[in-house]
Design a protein around this motif. Structure first.
Motif, mmCIF file in Angstrom:
data_model
loop_
_atom_site.group_PDB
_atom_site.id
_atom_site.type_symbol
_atom_site.label_atom_id
_atom_site.label_comp_id
_atom_site.label_asym_id
_atom_site.label_seq_id
_atom_site.Cartn_x
_atom_site.Cartn_y
_atom_site.Cartn_z
ATOM 1 N N PHE A 167 0.836 -1.197 0.000
ATOM 2 C CA PHE A 167 0.000 0.000 0.000
ATOM 3 C C PHE A 167 0.876 1.254 0.000
ATOM 4 C CE2 PHE A 167 -2.845 3.089 2.208
ATOM 5 C CZ PHE A 167 -3.768 3.197 1.178
ATOM 6 N N LYS A 168 2.048 1.156 0.621
ATOM 7 C CA LYS A 168 2.989 2.273 0.637
ATOM 8 C C LYS A 168 3.406 2.634 -0.795
ATOM 9 C CE LYS A 168 7.488 3.615 2.498
ATOM 10 N NZ LYS A 168 8.632 3.200 3.311
ATOM 11 N N GLU A 169 3.720 1.642 -1.613
ATOM 12 C CA GLU A 169 4.089 1.885 -3.013
ATOM 13 C C GLU A 169 2.898 2.428 -3.797
ATOM 14 O OE1 GLU A 169 6.996 1.973 -4.494
ATOM 15 O OE2 GLU A 169 7.990 1.410 -2.640
ATOM 16 N N TRP A 170 1.707 1.916 -3.523
ATOM 17 C CA TRP A 170 0.475 2.403 -4.161
ATOM 18 C C TRP A 170 0.297 3.901 -3.897
ATOM 19 C CZ3 TRP A 170 -3.456 0.915 -7.292
ATOM 20 C CH2 TRP A 170 -4.670 1.589 -7.193
ATOM 21 N N LYS A 171 0.452 4.295 -2.637
ATOM 22 C CA LYS A 171 0.299 5.708 -2.267
ATOM 23 C C LYS A 171 1.396 6.570 -2.894
ATOM 24 C CE LYS A 171 -0.382 6.408 2.096
ATOM 25 N NZ LYS A 171 -0.515 6.353 3.554
ATOM 26 N N LYS A 172 2.605 6.035 -2.983
ATOM 27 C CA LYS A 172 3.727 6.763 -3.578
ATOM 28 C C LYS A 172 3.457 7.049 -5.062
ATOM 29 C CE LYS A 172 8.700 6.176 -4.267
ATOM 30 N NZ LYS A 172 9.822 5.256 -4.061
ATOM 31 N N VAL A 173 2.922 6.058 -5.779
ATOM 32 C CA VAL A 173 2.599 6.234 -7.198
ATOM 33 C C VAL A 173 1.513 7.287 -7.370
ATOM 34 C CG1 VAL A 173 1.574 5.106 -9.225
ATOM 35 C CG2 VAL A 173 3.377 3.951 -7.925
ATOM 36 N N PHE A 174 0.460 7.215 -6.577
ATOM 37 C CA PHE A 174 -0.622 8.191 -6.687
ATOM 38 C C PHE A 174 -0.158 9.589 -6.311
ATOM 39 C CE2 PHE A 174 -3.448 4.826 -7.553
ATOM 40 C CZ PHE A 174 -4.564 5.404 -8.121
ATOM 41 N N SER A 175 0.666 9.694 -5.311
ATOM 42 C CA SER A 175 1.184 11.001 -4.912
ATOM 43 C C SER A 175 2.042 11.603 -6.023
ATOM 44 C CB SER A 175 1.995 10.876 -3.624
ATOM 45 O OG SER A 175 2.469 12.139 -3.236
ATOM 46 N N ALA A 176 2.935 10.790 -6.589
ATOM 47 C CA ALA A 176 3.825 11.285 -7.647
ATOM 48 C C ALA A 176 3.067 11.630 -8.919
ATOM 49 C CB ALA A 176 4.908 10.249 -7.947
ATOM 50 N N ASN A 177 2.020 10.886 -9.230
ATOM 51 C CA ASN A 177 1.320 11.087 -10.490
ATOM 52 C C ASN A 177 0.140 12.054 -10.399
ATOM 53 O OD1 ASN A 177 3.096 9.305 -11.671
ATOM 54 N ND2 ASN A 177 1.770 7.553 -11.392
ATOM 55 N N LEU A 178 -0.468 12.193 -9.242
ATOM 56 C CA LEU A 178 -1.640 13.066 -9.118
ATOM 57 C C LEU A 178 -1.391 14.289 -8.241
ATOM 58 C CD1 LEU A 178 -4.411 10.332 -8.758
ATOM 59 C CD2 LEU A 178 -3.764 11.608 -10.810
ATOM 60 N N ASP A 179 -0.842 14.069 -7.058
ATOM 61 C CA ASP A 179 -0.610 15.203 -6.149
ATOM 62 C C ASP A 179 0.342 16.223 -6.761
ATOM 63 O OD1 ASP A 179 -2.205 13.814 -4.374
ATOM 64 O OD2 ASP A 179 -0.569 13.229 -3.040
ATOM 65 N N THR A 180 1.372 15.747 -7.457
ATOM 66 C CA THR A 180 2.337 16.682 -8.045
ATOM 67 C C THR A 180 1.671 17.599 -9.059
ATOM 68 O OG1 THR A 180 3.019 15.097 -9.743
ATOM 69 C CG2 THR A 180 4.307 15.135 -7.726
ATOM 70 N N ALA A 181 0.829 17.049 -9.911
ATOM 71 C CA ALA A 181 0.145 17.872 -10.923
ATOM 72 C C ALA A 181 -0.805 18.862 -10.257
ATOM 73 C CB ALA A 181 -0.607 16.985 -11.909
ATOM 74 N N PHE A 182 -1.562 18.411 -9.266
ATOM 75 C CA PHE A 182 -2.491 19.293 -8.563
ATOM 76 C C PHE A 182 -1.748 20.431 -7.870
ATOM 77 C CE2 PHE A 182 -4.556 20.472 -4.560
ATOM 78 C CZ PHE A 182 -5.736 20.994 -5.045
ATOM 79 N N LEU A 183 -0.729 20.085 -7.095
ATOM 80 C CA LEU A 183 0.011 21.112 -6.355
ATOM 81 C C LEU A 183 0.713 22.092 -7.290
ATOM 82 C CD1 LEU A 183 1.538 18.907 -3.502
ATOM 83 C CD2 LEU A 183 -0.183 20.698 -3.240
#
Length: 147
Positions: free
Chosen positions: A101-117
């Motif tokens: 789940f840690k890797e899952w969250k890392k992928v979503f953060s890198a791919n979605l949070d970065t664009a949003f922020l």
């Protein structure tokens, strides 16, 4: 002169974008990546910043630096992203190793949070100058995984 910000500038697509725009004298190019390598620094119109774009505090600091140095952003290309390539559950491994789940969250953060922020911090710099701005959000399907 237009200021263009390219995230994920250290990957294959980002490097290609930097190489394209560095030759254009009408652009000041800002390359951002968390894995910074000194590439193409001989070009006076290219500046690099090392930062973790999935971290909001890092983003705030980055955009303060960008505002101080460039005073605006005309074009934002959100290209930063990662892939984690593993099976959900590997039955061939007797320990039943699972995709974490840690890797899952890392992928979503890198791919979605970065664009949003990046968008929420870049847009005020676009509006500030009251000129047309452009935001392009994209990534590859798979650069090094999912064979």
């Amino acid at each position: 002169m237009k200021v263009i910000l390219i995230t994920g500038c250290n990957g294959s697509i980002g490097t290609g974008l930097i190489n394209h725009f560095k030759k254009k004298k009408e652009f000041k190019v800002i390359g951002v990546d968390k894995d910074f390598q000194k590439k193409n620094l001989k070009f006076s119109n290219v500046s690099y910043f090392k930062t973790d774009l999935s971290n909001e505090k890092s983003q705030k600091k980055l955009f303060k630096q960008i505002e101080k140095k460039f005073n605006k952003i005309d074009i934002l290309i959100n290209n930063a992203g990662i892939i984690h390539n593993s099976l959900l559950v590997n039955r061939l491994n007797k320990t039943y190793k699972m995709h974490s789940f840690k890797e899952w969250k890392k992928v979503f953060s890198a791919n979605l949070d970065t664009a949003f922020l990046t968008c929420i911090y870049a847009i005020p710099l676009m509006i500030k100058k009251k000129t047309n701005g452009l935001i392009i959000n994209f990534s590859s399907i798979s650069a090094k995984g999912n064979i």
